[in-house]
Structure formats: structure tokens, C-alpha cells
Write a protein that holds these residues in place. Structure first.
Motif, PDB file in Angstrom:
ATOM      1  N   LYS A   1      10.186  -0.313  -9.177  1.00 19.78           N
ATOM      2  CA  LYS A   1      11.024   0.121  -8.061  1.00 19.78           C
ATOM      3  C   LYS A   1      11.577  -1.082  -7.315  1.00 19.78           C
ATOM      4  O   LYS A   1      12.766  -1.122  -6.967  1.00 19.78           O
ATOM      5  CB  LYS A   1      10.213   1.012  -7.106  1.00 19.78           C
TER       6      LYS A   1
ATOM      7  N   LYS B   1       4.754   1.061 -11.710  1.00 15.07           N
ATOM      8  CA  LYS B   1       5.832   1.895 -11.187  1.00 15.07           C
ATOM      9  C   LYS B   1       6.405   1.313  -9.903  1.00 15.07           C
ATOM     10  O   LYS B   1       7.625   1.298  -9.700  1.00 15.07           O
ATOM     11  CB  LYS B   1       5.313   3.322 -10.947  1.00 15.07           C
TER      12      LYS B   1
ATOM     13  N   ASN C   1      15.557   4.694  -0.994  1.00 15.51           N
ATOM     14  CA  ASN C   1      16.795   5.045  -1.706  1.00 15.51           C
ATOM     15  C   ASN C   1      18.036   4.706  -0.883  1.00 15.51           C
ATOM     16  O   ASN C   1      19.138   5.172  -1.186  1.00 15.51           O
ATOM     17  CB  ASN C   1      16.795   6.526  -2.078  1.00 15.51           C
TER      18      ASN C   1
ATOM     19  N   SER D   1      14.373  -2.657  -9.344  1.00 18.68           N
ATOM     20  CA  SER D   1      15.614  -1.888  -9.339  1.00 18.68           C
ATOM     21  C   SER D   1      16.375  -2.083  -8.021  1.00 18.68           C
ATOM     22  O   SER D   1      17.608  -2.119  -8.012  1.00 18.68           O
ATOM     23  CB  SER D   1      15.321  -0.402  -9.561  1.00 18.68           C
TER      24      SER D   1
END
Length: 217
Positions: free
Chosen positions: A200, A196, A89, A203
């Protein structure tokens, strides 16, 4: 640009699901010695886990539990390039193609270097450093321990060191010892990534102008 994969670094092997900020090797690039900061520059930050932004650039802590001396990290970078894990993140949108990584180690600066013998080796080939006119990152190559003969081994990296024969007691301080460009990111997905994980990766790639590679390892 691509990273060298399948190797063991001082911090171990890369893990599935990990995002890595990288500086790769190029036959057209400058040698690692060009990027060494010598004498190392003191910074007040220490023992930080996640990279710290300084403008568009990053301070990255190199842990002595993985790389006991700055020379360990320098020589690994020379052999395999740099790949440092960052949080998935992490605000990658703030990193640009001209961002630099400044690497900090707790043993970069030898504060009492004038009390020690002169270093035998300076990776920048500064002759005045061999006369102790300034602190030299070359002390790292003399204060690190020997693995075999005059060879030191960290992960899959082996390099020559120049150990002191005398018993010395260095006093260390953290400092920047290396500055490298960001060439790409790597995201490790393994051999059979699920949807998934791939979403990720997508993104993250959409947030940054820096190239992002998908790697099995």
C-alpha cells in the motif's frame, strides 16, 4: 524532510496504517509566524472531515475537539511541525511540491472583537492589531484557558498565554489562520509491517512527486 516522532499531539498519537500529510521543521526555514494569516480570512466551508482542494492547494479543518483554539495548533506546529491524517485513498497525485495547506478553525475570527479588550499579544507583531484596528489571531492567546499560571498545555506542547482578567463573550466565525507548504507524507507501518501494508505504501509513493517516509510510529 522528516517528522518529529514519538510525541503526543492535540489529536493524540499517530496510528499504524495512517497516512499523514506533513510540514516539517528546518533550521533553514522561516519561523512559524511568517505563515500565520492575520487577520484570519473567512471561508464558507466548515466542519469538513477530508481536505478540500482549492486548485493545487488544500483547505484542512482543525477540529476544536482536539485544538480548542487556533493558538493550540500554531504553537504545536512551532514546536513539532504539522502532521495531519488524510484518507489512504486520498488523491495524492494532485498534490505537488508547491502545494500549500490552508488551515481552518471555527474560532479563528472574533466577530465582536471591538467589544472585547485589546489583545495583549500579536504573533505577527502588528502594533495596529494591539490597538484593535483589525481582528487579530492574538485573541486566541487571551481567550484560551490557563493550564498552569500563564501556561497552556496541549498534548506535549506548552506555551505562554495572556488571559483577559475581564469576563468576555466572544462571537466566533471560521477562518483560515495558517498556510504552510507540504514537505512530505508519512505512512505509519509499525514495527513489523506485513506485506500488504508495504504494498500500500509503495502504491501511494508511485502516485506522488512529494516525498513519502515510512515510519514505525
Amino acid at each position: 524532510m522528516k517528522s518529529i516522532t514519538g510525541i503526543k499531539r492535540g489529536c493524540g498519537k499517530r496510528v499504524v496504517g495512517g497516512l499523514y500529510i506533513c510540514c516539517g521543521l528546518s533550521p533553514f526555514g522561516k519561523p512559524i509566524e511568517y505563515f500565520i494569516i492575520d487577520p484570519p480570512e473567512y471561508v464558507e466551508y466548515k466542519n469538513f472531515r477530508s481536505p478540500i482542494f482549492i486548485g493545487d492547494d488544500l483547505l484542512i479543518w482543525v477540529g476544536s475537539e482536539y485544538y480548542p483554539y487556533p493558538s493550540d495548533f500554531i504553537e504545536e506546529a512551532k514546536a513539532f511541525g504539522v502532521s495531519k491524517r488524510i484518507p489512504v485513498n486520498f488523491p495524492v497525485e494532485r498534490i505537488t511540491t508547491i502545494s500549500k495547506m490552508y488551515f481552518v478553525h471555527s474560532k479563528s475570527i472574533v466577530e465582536n472583537y471591538r467589544e472585547l479588550p485589546a489583545p495583549f499579544y500579536c504573533p505577527k507583531n502588528y502594533q495596529h492589531h494591539l490597538k484593535q484596528e483589525e481582528c487579530c489571531i492574538g485573541y486566541s492567546y487571551s481567550l484560551s484557558s490557563v493550564s498552569d499560571g500563564n501556561t497552556r498545555k496541549i498534548g506535549d506542547t506548552e506555551y505562554t498565554i495572556y488571559p483577559f482578567k475581564e469576563n468576555v463573550k466572544p462571537q466566533y466565525r471560521q477562518g483560515i489562520f495558517l498556510a504552510l507548504p507540504v514537505t512530505h507524507f508519512d505512512f505509519i507501518v509499525g514495527k513489523n509491517p506485513d506485506r500488504k501494508l508495504l504494498e500500500k505504501v509503495k502504491s501511494i509513493a508511485e502516485k506522488t512527486e512529494v516525498p513519502l517516509n515510512i515510519e514505525e510510529e
